[in-house]
Design an enzyme around this catalytic site. Structure first.
Site, mmCIF file in Angstrom:
data_model
loop_
_atom_site.group_PDB
_atom_site.id
_atom_site.type_symbol
_atom_site.label_atom_id
_atom_site.label_comp_id
_atom_site.label_asym_id
_atom_site.label_seq_id
_atom_site.Cartn_x
_atom_site.Cartn_y
_atom_site.Cartn_z
ATOM 1 N N HIS A 57 22.593 -28.493 47.461
ATOM 2 C CA HIS A 57 21.470 -28.617 46.528
ATOM 3 C C HIS A 57 21.882 -29.665 45.488
ATOM 4 C CE1 HIS A 57 17.838 -27.646 44.489
ATOM 5 N NE2 HIS A 57 18.443 -27.188 43.409
ATOM 6 N N PHE B 268 14.305 -22.953 40.964
ATOM 7 C CA PHE B 268 14.288 -22.254 39.676
ATOM 8 C C PHE B 268 14.020 -20.775 39.861
ATOM 9 C CE2 PHE B 268 13.152 -24.681 35.570
ATOM 10 C CZ PHE B 268 14.468 -25.070 35.466
ATOM 11 N N GLU C 32 27.211 -23.517 42.720
ATOM 12 C CA GLU C 32 27.083 -23.804 44.156
ATOM 13 C C GLU C 32 28.463 -23.978 44.783
ATOM 14 O OE1 GLU C 32 24.591 -27.147 45.236
ATOM 15 O OE2 GLU C 32 24.549 -26.531 47.346
ATOM 16 N N HIS D 6 16.075 -36.044 42.722
ATOM 17 C CA HIS D 6 15.609 -34.711 43.089
ATOM 18 C C HIS D 6 14.115 -34.812 43.345
ATOM 19 C CE1 HIS D 6 14.736 -30.612 43.370
ATOM 20 N NE2 HIS D 6 15.632 -30.125 42.531
ATOM 21 N N LYS E 215 20.891 -36.099 46.537
ATOM 22 C CA LYS E 215 20.097 -36.271 45.303
ATOM 23 C C LYS E 215 20.679 -37.392 44.439
ATOM 24 C CE LYS E 215 18.007 -31.684 44.836
ATOM 25 N NZ LYS E 215 18.629 -30.886 45.930
ATOM 26 N N CYS F 283 12.044 -25.990 43.495
ATOM 27 C CA CYS F 283 12.870 -26.979 44.196
ATOM 28 C C CYS F 283 13.266 -26.529 45.592
ATOM 29 C CB CYS F 283 14.101 -27.283 43.364
ATOM 30 S SG CYS F 283 13.661 -27.667 41.664
#
Lengths: 91, 404
Positions: B296, B390, B307, B331, B326, B163
């Site tokens: 993110h 990831f 985060e 995403h 997102k 990602c």
């Protein structure tokens, strides 16, 4: 669009997409054949034909059915130009 | 010894195909309106899965891109976005030739490969489309298609960093320009919806059954999207010399790794904190100079909490506006970092922060104004975009407004 205009566009695709020498493209005529294995042809292989089809679809805004056997249409620049013209006319 | 000043990097072109359709204008219209583009999935089978929603590029937008249907869905998205970015930058044939072509990618042409595979398995007979499926299946196929189509003859790289891929390509572009390897780069990311991606995240129980709700107390996971976005990055001096117009400066970029776990982020957000801090150092900025963070913000319980923790450590609780786009476009996987870079740049240019959709009650563990529902006017000098892949692949990008 005339056959001559289509031919010129096909030559541009062959130079820009298939990376043929522009000098070689200048020598191409309507009678120039495409597939490899024919004397004096451009010697295109199966990957070249995919690239050529993509180039034609994006330049002329037509859709070529990949399930159809189009070996006669892709035989020479003339047969190909006529095929493109007929597809374009179908809109 | 004094080092010569490093070249400054500007963003001179933007291009995108998003779940709102083709083009930067449609992206900004959707983002600034806070329009959630996450809807029932139509292009892959989702029966029996925990989630059946995603943010797809609409069929009519895909058909209007002027790119051959013979190409993979992802290549079509990538080529249209790249064409817009190059045209926006006004980069013609000769100026393009030395450009680097840097593409964040994960799924490659898997959308077509899956269709062919299932066709053949179900019918028990050889199915058509094999040649096309295999030709463009690898993630690197996009960079090949883009470089060939537009005559980009500089370094060609594909970054497969989950990602964070789309942001990593932009960080690499900045490095190549600062190091003098190239003075112009086309950098971005692309992903099309695939069953393997959808089923993988479904199996990990990370998909929300309803459109995702980043930073909400009741968030239940992420929503998958698709798209492509590209930036033209350029040495500021060269851009000026050729009369180019820049959208923003790419003031800082940093990449770090959590050497921690195969999927989970470090529980204290250690790698995220380092990425943001290093990006600030690269930009020679204090944290107080950043007004907005495009998070993110996936909407998974784990990402958002960690985060927020990392943001609080770097910026101080409540000191910045934070939003997750997102929640609007899903995403978009390998495209996400570059789609969100565009969102960040457009927020700077328009002085408007896109909102977090579907956010009704903020998680008390998130000590920030996450701009719920409605875009917020804000006079921003600089903004940061986070992308965390990831396995702890962290990228932070800082863009700043140009003083004209």
């Amino acid at each position: 669009m005339t056959e001559k205009e289509v031919l010129d566009d096909l030559k541009t695709i062959i130079v820009e997409r298939l990376r043929f020498d522009p000098a070689r493209a200048a020598e191409m005529t309507l009678d120039t054949t495409l597939p490899k294995g024919i004397d004096g042809s451009l010697g295109l292989d199966s990957l070249d034909f995919i690239e050529l089809s993509v180039g034609i679809e994006e330049r002329f805004g037509i859709v070529i059915d990949e399930r159809e056997d189009l070996s006669d249409e892709f035989l020479s620049l003339q047969s190909l130009a006529r095929f493109v013209l007929s597809k374009s006319a179908q809109g | 010894m004094t080092r010569a000043a490093l070249p400054r990097v500007v963003v001179s072109g933007l291009g995108v195909v998003s779940p709102y359709g083709a083009g930067v204008k449609s992206l900004w219209t959707g983002l600034s309106a806070g329009a959630c583009a996450i809807r029932p999935v139509t292009v892959i089978e989702t029966e029996g899965l925990r989630s059946r929603v995603a943010a797809e590029v609409p069929a009519e937008a895909l058909d209007g891109l002027g790119v051959s249907r013979r190409r993979s869905r992802a290549d079509r998205l990538a080529l249209a976005a790249a064409a817009e970015a190059l045209a926006d930058a006004g980069l013609e044939g000769r100026d393009r030739r030395p450009a680097a072509c840097l593409v964040g990618a994960v799924g490659g042409g898997m959308h077509e490969a899956e269709a062919w595979y299932w066709d053949e398995v179900r019918s028990g007979r050889p199915a058509p489309g094999r040649q096309r499926a295999l030709r463009s299946v690898l993630p690197r196929a996009h960079a090949d298609a883009v470089a060939f189509r537009f005559g980009l003859e500089g370094p060609r790289e594909t970054l497969v960093m989950a990602c964070a891929s789309g942001a990593a390509s932009i960080a690499l572009g900045a490095d190549l320009i600062r190091d003098g390897v190239v003075d112009v780069a086309l950098a971005g990311g692309v992903d099309a919806l695939t069953r393997i991606c959808f089923m993988g995240f479904n199996a990990l129980k990370l998909l929300a059954p309803e459109p995702c709700r980043p930073f909400d107390r009741d968030r239940r996971g992420m929503s998958i999207g698709e798209g492509a976005a590209f930036l033209v990055l350029e040495d500021a001096g060269r851009c000026r010399a050729r009369g180019g117009r820049a959208h923003a400066e790419l003031a800082g970029a940093a990449m770090t790794t959590d050497a921690h776990h195969v999927t989970a982020p470090h529980p204290e957000g250690e790698g995220m904190i380092r990425a943001m801090s290093l990006a600030l150092g690269c930009a020679r900025m204090a944290s107080g100079e950043i007004g907005y963070v495009n998070a993110h913000g996936t909407g998974t319980p784990q990402n958002d909490r960690i985060e927020a923790l990392a943001l609080a450590r770097v910026f101080g609780e409540g000191r910045i506006l934070v939003s997750s786009t997102k929640s609007l476009v899903g995403h978009t996987m390998a495209a996400a970092g570059s789609v969100e870079a565009l969102a960040t740049i457009l927020a700077l240019e328009h002085g408007l922060v896109p909102p977090t959709a579907n956010l009704t009650e903020i998680d008390p563990a998130v000590p920030f104004d996450c701009v719920p529902g409605t875009a917020r006017p804000a006079d921003l000098g600089a903004a940061l975009s986070n992308s965390f892949g990831f396995g702890g692949q962290n990228v932070s990008l800082i863009f700043s407004r140009l003083s004209h």
